[in-house]
Write an enzyme that holds these catalytic residues in place. Sequence first.
Site, PDB file in Angstrom:
ATOM      1  N   GLY A 289      27.294  59.140 123.471  1.00  0.00           N
ATOM      2  CA  GLY A 289      27.334  58.390 124.920  1.00  0.00           C
ATOM      3  C   GLY A 289      27.016  58.991 126.038  1.00  0.00           C
ATOM      4  N   ARG A 327      36.524  60.353 137.527  1.00  0.00           N
ATOM      5  CA  ARG A 327      36.618  61.198 136.502  1.00  0.00           C
ATOM      6  C   ARG A 327      37.104  62.446 137.241  1.00  0.00           C
ATOM      7  NH1 ARG A 327      33.410  63.851 133.987  1.00  0.00           N
ATOM      8  NH2 ARG A 327      34.276  63.811 132.075  1.00  0.00           N
ATOM      9  N   CYS A 360      42.513  55.947 149.568  1.00  0.00           N
ATOM     10  CA  CYS A 360      43.718  56.284 150.118  1.00  0.00           C
ATOM     11  C   CYS A 360      44.586  57.097 149.024  1.00  0.00           C
ATOM     12  CB  CYS A 360      44.358  55.140 150.598  1.00  0.00           C
ATOM     13  SG  CYS A 360      43.761  54.352 152.115  1.00  0.00           S
ATOM     14  N   GLU A 361      44.271  58.109 148.439  1.00  0.00           N
ATOM     15  CA  GLU A 361      44.797  58.925 147.593  1.00  0.00           C
ATOM     16  C   GLU A 361      44.716  60.460 148.005  1.00  0.00           C
ATOM     17  OE1 GLU A 361      46.209  58.576 144.141  1.00  0.00           O
ATOM     18  OE2 GLU A 361      46.157  56.243 144.474  1.00  0.00           O
TER      19      GLU A 361
HETATM   20  N1  LLP Z   1      32.282  57.156 119.418  1.00  0.00           N
HETATM   21  C1  LLP Z   1      33.471  56.678 119.532  1.00  0.00           C
HETATM   22  C2  LLP Z   1      34.257  55.982 118.514  1.00  0.00           C
HETATM   23  C3  LLP Z   1      34.222  56.862 120.715  1.00  0.00           C
HETATM   24  O1  LLP Z   1      35.436  56.577 121.098  1.00  0.00           O
HETATM   25  C4  LLP Z   1      33.213  57.749 121.864  1.00  0.00           C
HETATM   26  C5  LLP Z   1      33.738  57.830 123.130  1.00  0.00           C
HETATM   27  C6  LLP Z   1      31.962  57.839 121.523  1.00  0.00           C
HETATM   28  C7  LLP Z   1      31.570  57.524 120.344  1.00  0.00           C
HETATM   29  C8  LLP Z   1      31.155  58.442 122.621  1.00  0.00           C
HETATM   30  O2  LLP Z   1      31.410  59.864 122.908  1.00  0.00           O
HETATM   31  P1  LLP Z   1      30.383  60.692 123.964  1.00  0.00           P
HETATM   32  O3  LLP Z   1      29.165  60.971 123.317  1.00  0.00           O
HETATM   33  O4  LLP Z   1      30.058  60.153 125.113  1.00  0.00           O
HETATM   34  O5  LLP Z   1      31.460  61.897 124.198  1.00  0.00           O
HETATM   35  N2  LLP Z   1      35.997  58.602 129.835  1.00  0.00           N
HETATM   36  C9  LLP Z   1      36.099  59.864 129.051  1.00  0.00           C
HETATM   37  C10 LLP Z   1      35.336  59.705 127.982  1.00  0.00           C
HETATM   38  C11 LLP Z   1      35.993  59.009 126.836  1.00  0.00           C
HETATM   39  C12 LLP Z   1      35.193  58.859 125.513  1.00  0.00           C
HETATM   40  C13 LLP Z   1      35.591  57.509 124.693  1.00  0.00           C
HETATM   41  N3  LLP Z   1      34.963  57.738 123.549  1.00  0.00           N
HETATM   42  C14 LLP Z   1      35.552  60.809 130.156  1.00  0.00           C
HETATM   43  O6  LLP Z   1      34.819  60.268 131.189  1.00  0.00           O
HETATM   44  O7  LLP Z   1      35.309  61.968 129.865  1.00  0.00           O
END
Ligand code: LLP
Length: 448
Positions: A289, A327, A360-361
Site C-alpha cells: 500500500g 499521521r 483546535c488541538e
Molecule cells: N495487507 C493488509 C492485510 C494490511 O492490513 C495492510 C495495511 C497492507 C496490506 C498494506 O500495508 P502497507 O504496504 O501499506 O504497509 N494507517 C497506518 C498504516 C496502517 C496499515 C494497515 N494495514 C499508517 O498511516 O502508518
Amino acid sequence: MSFPYYPNSAKYNTLGHLELGGYDTVELAERFATPLYVLDEQTIRETAREYKLALDEFYPNNLPIFASKALSLQAVFAILQQEGFGLDVVSAGELYTAQSINFPAHKIYLHGNNKSRAELEMACDLKETRIIIDNFSDLEILKQINKPVSVLIRLTPGVECHTHDYIKTGQFDSKFGFDPQHLELALEEIKQNSNIKLLGLHAHIGSQIFETTPFEDTARILLKKYQEIKQKHGLELEELNLGGGIGIHYTLQDDPPAIRTVIKGLTNTIKSLLAEFNLKEPKLIVEPGRSLVGRAGVTLYKLGASKQIPQGKSYLSVDGGMADNPRPITYQAKYSAQLANRLVSEKDKLQNFTIAGRYCESGDILIESLQLPENTNKQDLLAVFGTGAYNYAMSSNYNRVPKPAMVLVGGGEAEIVLQRETLEDLLRNDVLPSRLLKASLEHKEAIH
Ligand code: LLP
C-alpha cells in the site's frame, strides 16, 4: 538536488519553484487552491513496475495487489489495474469503488476483522472475488450465505517487525487473523462446506517495515503450514499471500530496503522452502500500500499566522493539519517539507520553525522542527512530502473544515481526481429536525 522522499518527477525549475509532473506547484496552488494534495502518476507507475519487474524476474507465478486502504480513489485503482495489479479491499466502500471502474473481480481480495454479512454477500455476488477469512465469524456467515466462494485464511504468524505498535499486526495477540492453534479447526469447517474453496494462507505482519528478514520468517511459517496441510489433508494450496508492509522514506533518517531487495530475498526463501518441503509452487501475492503511493503524494499548504515564543519556539501555521494528515498526531510520524515557491540558497539564513496545523488541538503539529529561511512568511507555500498513503485515506472533517482537493499530475495533464469539499457538502448529511428548526425560528423572532 534530489531527496529520497521526493516523488520521481520532482524538481525545482528556473524560477526556483517546485515542479511535479512538469507542473509548477505555485501555479497548481493558485489554480486549485490550498491545502492541495498533489499525486505524481509517474511515481506510482514506476514503483508498480519495480514490484512487477522484480516479481516477474524472481517468481513469475505472481499477483501484486494494491492495499487500497492506503489511497482509495478511482483514478489510483485505474492506474494500478493498468499496471497489472489486483486490489485488497476492506469494506463495501472500497469494493464499490473498485466495481465503479469495472475492476476485474478475480483480482480483488476482501479483508477485514469484522466483515458484515452485507459485505461478504457483495463479495460472493461478484463470484470470483476472493475472501480472506479472518476469524470464525467470517466462516459462519459464509456458511449461511452458502454461495460458491474462494477463500484464503489469515494467520497471525507471531513475527516481530520493528515498527510503531499501532501498525504491527503479526503478533499472536493481534486482533487480526487466526491463531495458528485454531487453523485445524478452521480447516475442518471449510472441509464440511463444499461451497467454500480454500486457495491458501495469508499473513500481514505490519507496516513501514525496514527489515527484510521478518518477511522471510513469515514465508517460512506459512509454508510449514502448507506442508502440514498437504500431509494431513492431501491438499496442495494454490496461493500464498504475504501481505504488504515495505517502508518508505519520510525523512533522511528512514532506511527502507529497496523493493527489489525484499522481493529477491523473499522469493529465494520461498523457492528453497518449496524444494525443502516438496511443495507445488503457489501463486505469490503481495499487498503493498504505502510503498506504492506514499512517495507519490505531496501536500501544498499556504503559510499563515506565525508566533514567536520569547526565548522559545517559532510557530508557523499552515492552512491544513491533522484533518488532512492525521499521521503525526496518531503515530508521532515525522515528515520532511520545503518551500515550494523558492529554492533555499546558501545565502539564506535558516531558522528552526515548528509547523503547526490549523486545528483546535495542541497536538496538531505537522513538523516539530523544520529549517526554513528566517524570513519565511505568509507569501510562502510549503510542500510536505510523502503524503500519498494514509493521509486522504484517514482524513476527517474535524472542526468542520472541508477536505482538500487532489490533483493527479501525469501524462502532461494536471487533473482533479478528488473535488475539494464545499461548505454545502458539509451540510449534505446534516439533518435538522423540523421541530428544532421551528423552535429556532421562533426564538429568533422572539429576540427581534
Ligand atoms: N495487507 C493488509 C492485510 C494490511 O492490513 C495492510 C495495511 C497492507 C496490506 C498494506 O500495508 P502497507 O504496504 O501499506 O504497509 N494507517 C497506518 C498504516 C496502517 C496499515 C494497515 N494495514 C499508517 O498511516 O502508518
